[in-house]
Design a protein around this motif. Structure first.
Motif, PDB file in Angstrom:
ATOM      1  N   HIS A  97      -7.860 -37.779  -0.986  1.00 22.85           N
ATOM      2  CA  HIS A  97      -8.101 -36.340  -0.800  1.00 22.85           C
ATOM      3  C   HIS A  97      -7.320 -35.540  -1.858  1.00 22.85           C
ATOM      4  N   HIS A 107      -0.366 -31.154  -3.253  1.00 25.74           N
ATOM      5  CA  HIS A 107      -0.387 -30.089  -2.239  1.00 25.74           C
ATOM      6  C   HIS A 107      -0.024 -30.582  -0.836  1.00 25.74           C
ATOM      7  N   ASP A 108      -0.395 -31.824  -0.513  1.00 27.14           N
ATOM      8  CA  ASP A 108      -0.096 -32.338   0.829  1.00 27.14           C
ATOM      9  C   ASP A 108       1.095 -33.292   0.843  1.00 27.14           C
ATOM     10  N   LYS A 138       3.058 -33.990   3.937  1.00 26.19           N
ATOM     11  CA  LYS A 138       2.495 -34.761   5.065  1.00 26.19           C
ATOM     12  C   LYS A 138       3.184 -36.110   5.233  1.00 26.19           C
ATOM     13  N   ASP A 156      -9.270 -27.669  -1.278  1.00 26.73           N
ATOM     14  CA  ASP A 156      -8.744 -28.407  -0.124  1.00 26.73           C
ATOM     15  C   ASP A 156      -9.710 -28.317   1.065  1.00 26.73           C
TER      16      ASP A 156
HETATM   17 FE   LIG Z   1      -5.142 -31.061   1.880  1.00 25.79          FE
END
Ligand SMILES: [Fe+2]
Ligand SMILES: [Fe+2]
Length: 397
Positions: free
Chosen positions: A155, A187-188, A191, A269
């Motif tokens: 992703h 960006h993630d 996580k 996104d």
């Molecule tokens: Fe994302």
């Protein structure tokens, strides 16, 4: 014109047979990216499949078996490219080696935050920019990466590729594209600090769990700041869930309080997330995601970002199978520049080519759902498929 009931059954039978042939007998020709949930024994891999450490799992040209499909699902492979029947015109896609390098670099950097690995990550961002700037890459259905990996990493690459493509459409200079690419690919990052059972929970999140998820932009931002990465990329990471109307998180910023690069990462996104299968819901077909952003995008993003995004994405990627208003099922053969809803198609039943840019009386009614195609194949052909299933258009008709 409406079909007679008897005739429609014959047409349905032909259509189903054509679909089954194109997905099982694989006479060579076009390639379709399919979620592993829809793979069938006998399909042929169009690209090599790599494992988590970049090792070769299956060669290009391998004929899929029930065992290899199960193994792919267990290994977490999201989608692979397989061969189907018609020849279609395809744009070039982003070099597979670049995607593989990007994936390795982002994974390794997430583990070690090593400066040398960050330099490799930067180099792959530059490679992606070069490929897109060269005009060779057509961003149709995002990356065609064929890797056994978790959702977050593939992703991240999809988002970086699409964000850079949007930045190129907006005429950004190279330095700005690099900031955008770095922020988007990371960006993630935050996580990695969210427990897996929350991140991949199949059911609805509780309010407490959702508030934990909402911390990931801050976690990612803090990590980036610790490692002295540029301010703009860090802001993208922090603000990629903020929205134009103030409904986003973590700080509820709105309109011009949010950096334009964060808006670009945000729209990429959202599109990438909507069009991917997740543990808690199935992927939306590209045309539905496209239409949702076209209709409601300006509530969440700036008008200029939405406009540039819509120029980068096609609602019906080449190779998709669609219902037409004349009762036929067709495959998208070629895009018509500027007419994204009116591409050139080929009828599955006869192979006849129809340019919807010219044939104004025929429209696309919707995408044939993958489950229908799979059901046709699993049930052994037309005889066992009800007419209503075979001829029912997808939801947007
Ligand atoms: Fe994302
Ligand atoms: Fe996120």
């Amino acid at each position: 014109m409406p079909m007679q009931k008897g005739n429609s059954w014959i047409v349905a039978c032909r259509v189903v047979t054509a679909i089954v042939s194109s997905f099982i007998f694989l006479e060579g020709g076009i390639f379709i990216k399919l979620s592993t949930s829809y793979l069938l024994p006998g399909m042929i891999l169009e690209r090599p499949l790599y494992g988590q450490s970049g090792e070769l799992l299956l060669r290009k040209g391998s004929v899929l078996t029930a065992q290899s499909i199960m193994a792919m699902r267990r290994a977490g492979v999201l989608a692979v490219r397989v061969t189907s029947s018609f020849e279609t015109e395809r744009g070039d896609e982003l070099n597979e080696v670049i995607q593989l390098n990007a994936l390795k670099a982002v994974k390794e950097w997430n583990k070690s935050f090593d400066k040398k690995i960050f330099a490799t990550l930067l180099k792959t961002i530059e490679d992606i920019i070069d490929e897109i700037l060269s005009g060779k890459v057509v961003i149709g259905s995002l990356s065609e990466i064929c890797l056994a990996d978790t959702y977050t990493y593939t992703h991240s690459i999809d988002v970086a590729i699409l964000a850079i493509a949007i930045g190129v459409k907006m005429g950004f200079h190279r330095k700005k594209l690099i900031c955008l690419g770095v922020g988007s690919i990371l960006h993630d990052l935050g996580k990695t600090k969210i427990p897996n059972e929350i991140l991949n929970k199949p059911g609805k999140l509780t309010p407490d769990e959702f508030s934990i998820i909402q911390k990931h932009p801050v976690y990612g931002y803090e990590t980036i700041k610790e490692h002295d990465i540029n301010r703009i990329s860090a802001e993208i990471v922090l603000n990629h869930h903020e929205r134009y109307n103030g409904s986003g998180y973590p700080n509820g910023l709105h309109s011009n309080e949010i950096n334009e690069l964060a808006y670009i990462c945000a729209i990429a996104d959202v599109y990438s997330a909507m069009t991917a299968d997740r543990v808690y819901r199935k992927a939306l077909p590209p045309h539905e995601a496209y239409e949702m952003i076209m209709v409601s995008g300006e509530i969440n993003f700036t008008p200029v970002t939405v406009e540039a995004f819509l120029k980068c994405i096609v609602p019906y990627p080449v190779g998709s199978i669609v219902y037409l208003s004349n009762g036929h099922i067709a495959q998208i053969y070629r895009q018509n520049p500027g007419l994204v809803f009116r591409p050139v198609v080929k009828l599955l039943s006869t192979g006849e080519e129809i340019n919807l840019g010219i044939e104004n009386n025929i429209v696309i009614k919707g995408l044939v759902p993958q489950e229908n195609i799979r059901q046709f194949a699993m049930e052994g052909g037309a005889a066992n498929v009800s007419l209503s299933t075979a001829c029912k258009p997808a939801g947007n008709s």
